[in-house]
Enzyme design. Structure first.
Site, PDB file in Angstrom:
ATOM      1  N   CYS A  42      -0.848   3.663  11.054  1.00 36.99           N
ATOM      2  CA  CYS A  42      -0.829   4.976  11.709  1.00 36.99           C
ATOM      3  C   CYS A  42      -2.000   5.054  12.688  1.00 36.99           C
ATOM      4  CB  CYS A  42      -0.901   6.109  10.683  1.00 36.99           C
ATOM      5  SG  CYS A  42      -2.290   6.005   9.530  1.00 36.99           S
TER       6      CYS A  42
ATOM      7  N   ALA B 118       0.878  -1.180   0.000  1.00 33.55           N
ATOM      8  CA  ALA B 118       0.000   0.000   0.000  1.00 33.55           C
ATOM      9  C   ALA B 118       0.905   1.217   0.000  1.00 33.55           C
ATOM     10  CB  ALA B 118      -0.921  -0.017   1.218  1.00 33.55           C
ATOM     11  N   SER B 119       1.302   1.682  -1.183  1.00 31.37           N
ATOM     12  CA  SER B 119       2.464   2.565  -1.297  1.00 31.37           C
ATOM     13  C   SER B 119       2.158   4.046  -1.470  1.00 31.37           C
ATOM     14  CB  SER B 119       3.332   2.117  -2.474  1.00 31.37           C
ATOM     15  OG  SER B 119       2.572   2.114  -3.665  1.00 31.37           O
ATOM     16  N   ALA B 120       0.981   4.423  -1.997  1.00 30.91           N
ATOM     17  CA  ALA B 120       0.723   5.840  -2.285  1.00 30.91           C
ATOM     18  C   ALA B 120       0.771   6.654  -0.993  1.00 30.91           C
ATOM     19  CB  ALA B 120      -0.631   5.991  -2.970  1.00 30.91           C
TER      20      ALA B 120
ATOM     21  N   ASP C  75      -5.747  -5.031  -5.597  1.00 32.68           N
ATOM     22  CA  ASP C  75      -6.167  -5.225  -4.219  1.00 32.68           C
ATOM     23  C   ASP C  75      -5.073  -6.029  -3.527  1.00 32.68           C
ATOM     24  OD1 ASP C  75      -7.325  -6.214  -1.810  1.00 32.68           O
ATOM     25  OD2 ASP C  75      -9.328  -5.948  -2.646  1.00 32.68           O
TER      26      ASP C  75
ATOM     27  N   ASP D  11       2.066  -1.303   4.972  1.00 36.22           N
ATOM     28  CA  ASP D  11       1.583  -0.157   5.758  1.00 36.22           C
ATOM     29  C   ASP D  11       0.071  -0.144   5.563  1.00 36.22           C
ATOM     30  OD1 ASP D  11       1.873   2.143   7.393  1.00 36.22           O
ATOM     31  OD2 ASP D  11       1.607   3.389   5.637  1.00 36.22           O
TER      32      ASP D  11
ATOM     33  N   GLY E  64       6.149   7.986  -0.264  1.00 35.43           N
ATOM     34  CA  GLY E  64       7.235   8.343   0.645  1.00 35.43           C
ATOM     35  C   GLY E  64       8.092   7.161   1.016  1.00 35.43           C
TER      36      GLY E  64
END
Length: 555
Positions: A430, A305-307, A356, A373, A310
């Site tokens: 997070c 889940a990279s967007a 997905d 993440d 960063g």
């Protein structure tokens, strides 16, 4: 550098020349000064031949004494100014046989007046003393009545608290649970949370620390940037930004690429250095999972889940543009910002895709390292997104936890256990809630016996919960790390690191049972989850497709 707070036109004002400190206006602090309420006096300039001394206004400069200074202040008026002036004139006249009797009568009268004044002051003092004694007696009586009253002061019920929110009212005393319930209600009202989330976050901390956590969520976290070592060094970047009027310093010893920005005279996201890809605006907390993963040059890495990129670009920099980084994001619209950042920072070993995350390893497997993440509730980034305070419910956490459990199993199965340099998975969120962190990690340890937790390699952080509200987790969960806004001055975050090993050989019956339970038959096997088991979670309106999950990175 800084402009004056005043207008330029203020410099033309010339109504007064000099320093006000040179003048000492007697009694200026007293609004009832006799000088201000006395009769207006006309200034007689006189003529050059005048031998009489000119009368000065009652303004005293340094080294002078005014008449106001010589005249004592009066607590109680003793007569008119006219009579006082006459007495002063009589006192100044010489004593003769003609005026001796009159002077004697005047002195007697003055003595009588002074005696009357003294008697009046004594009487006033006695009255004040009697009133204070009466108040003291009343307070003592009230205390004695309170001591004798055996009826306890009770906290209001939930219905009464709702009524107090509308009308206001006194608080009460009661059991600890009632106090806690009242405190949570007050926190929700004061900081703007819904009652459910206020209670959920409150339960994570001791009472005093909980208040610190809620208070920290009201303050923005420091602005931080990550140096892109593919294009520059941190020292050179810092010097270039300082020359542009940016006040900054290194974040800490735990990272050699981070800089904290205190203030800037230029937009920090539009400098030539930013446009040239020398740095990335990125929260300090998002450095942590990449540091824990530690990708090596030449490896094959997956960011599930990279967007907005960063962590992906951070990994590419650590790998020195070698090997391969697969940057995946389920939201195709977000891959635009991901692609833009990859090009701006000069990352040449990145492949962007949109699947997905639960479709891995069906799409692709055999990675040396995987970073997950996971999408989360965002309870660690409330200072950035205040809407989290009111838009999260119990159903949201149930669905998110279920999604995270699915993703972590797929991430584990995407790792190549035989990797010579890797075989690691880092799971991060997070969020600060146990449902999305320790509960998910414990679930993965139970469902995948071929994985174990290892040290994250991070120098700081709070150990994960081994037990929470009567629920016990695997003791190894204490190797994971929690980060809090009020403790570390960064976004709330959670990091766990797994080492994936080869699966032990099992009988056909044990293997089938494990596959049905986990939903995945292996890296190259058929991808499927038990729909009947998942039905209670996915019934109702589509959740995951309609919600935008929290991201702690800055775009």
């Amino acid at each position: 550098m800084y402009r004056s707070l005043f207008h330029d036109s203020d410099e033309e004002f010339a109504g007064f020349d000099g320093d006000l400190n040179e003048y000492d206006i007697e009694g200026a602090e007293d609004e009832d000064d006799d000088m201000l309420r006395g009769p207006i006096q006309e200034l007689d300039l006189g003529s050059e031949d005048d031998d009489e001394e000119e009368e000065l206004p009652a303004v005293k400069t340094k080294g002078q004494k005014s008449k106001q200074h010589e005249r004592p202040s009066k607590i109680i008026p003793t007569g008119s100014d006219a009579s006082s002036d006459e007495e002063d004139e009589d006192e100044e006249a010489p004593v003769t046989m003609a005026n001796m009797e009159a002077r004697s009568r005047a002195l007697d009268a003055a003595a009588v007046r002074e005696a009357d004044l003294d008697a009046e002051e004594m009487r006033q003092a006695e009255l004040v003393g009697e009133e204070e004694d009466d108040f003291a007696d009343a307070d003592m009586d009230a205390d004695e009545e309170g001591e004798g009253d055996e009826e306890a002061f009770q906290l209001p019920t939930a219905e009464e608290r709702e009524q107090e929110k509308k009308t206001g009212g006194p608080q009460a005393a009661g059991s600890r649970s009632e106090y806690v319930s009242q405190l949570i209600s007050d926190i929700a009202s004061y900081y703007g949370y819904n009652d459910f989330l206020a209670e959920k976050l409150f339960q994570l901390f001791p009472v005093s620390e909980a208040i610190e956590f809620f208070e920290a969520n009201e303050v923005a976290r420091p602005v931080t940037i990550r140096t892109n070592t593919l294009r520059t060094r941190r020292r050179d970047l810092a010097q270039a930004l300082i020359n542009r009027g940016v006040n900054l310093e290194p974040i800490g010893k735990w990272t050699n690429v981070g800089l904290q920005v205190f203030e800037s005279s230029v937009p920090i996201g539009a400098t030539p250095e930013y446009l040239a890809g020398h740095y990335m605006l990125q929260a300090a907390s998002s450095f942590l999972p990449v540091i824990a993963l530690g990708p090596q040059p030449g490896e094959r890495v997956l960011d599930m889940a990279s967007a907005p990129g960063g962590k992906t670009t951070h990994m590419a920099a650590l790998m020195q543009n070698t090997g391969m980084v697969f940057a995946n994001d389920a939201n195709k619209a977000r891959t635009k910002s991901l692609t833009a950042n990859v090009h701006r920072l000069g990352c040449k070993n990145v492949v962007v895709c949109s699947y997905d995350g639960r479709e891995f390893p069906k799409v692709m497997g055999g990675f040396d390292r995987v970073l997950l993440d996971a999408p989360c509730s965002g309870t660690g980034v409330i200072s950035k997104d205040a809407s989290v305070k009111t838009n999260k419910s119990d159903r949201d956490f149930t669905l998110l936890s279920h999604l995270q459990k699915q993703l972590i199993l797929c991430a584990i199965d995407s790792v190549q256990p035989e990797s010579k340099t890797g075989g690691y998975l880092v799971y991060s969120t997070c969020s600060v809630t146990v449902d999305e962190n320790e509960a998910v990690v414990d679930y993965a340890l139970r469902k995948r016996p071929n994985v174990k937790l290892v040290e994250t390699g991070l120098e700081f952080g709070v150990p994960g919960f081994k037990s929470y509200r009567g629920r016990n987790f695997d003791p190894r969960v204490s190797m994971t790390r929690r980060f809090y806004p009020h403790v570390h001055n960064m976004d709330g975050f959670y990091v766990a690191k797994f080492k994936v090993e080869k699966r032990a050989k099992k009988t056909k019956e044990e293997g089938d049972a494990m596959d049905v339970d986990a939903g995945v038959e292996g890296v190259a096997g058929k991808f499927a989850f038990n729909d009947e088991e998942d039905r209670p979670y996915i019934e109702g309106q589509p959740f995951f497709s309609n919600h935008v999950f929290a991201s702690h990175e800055l775009t």
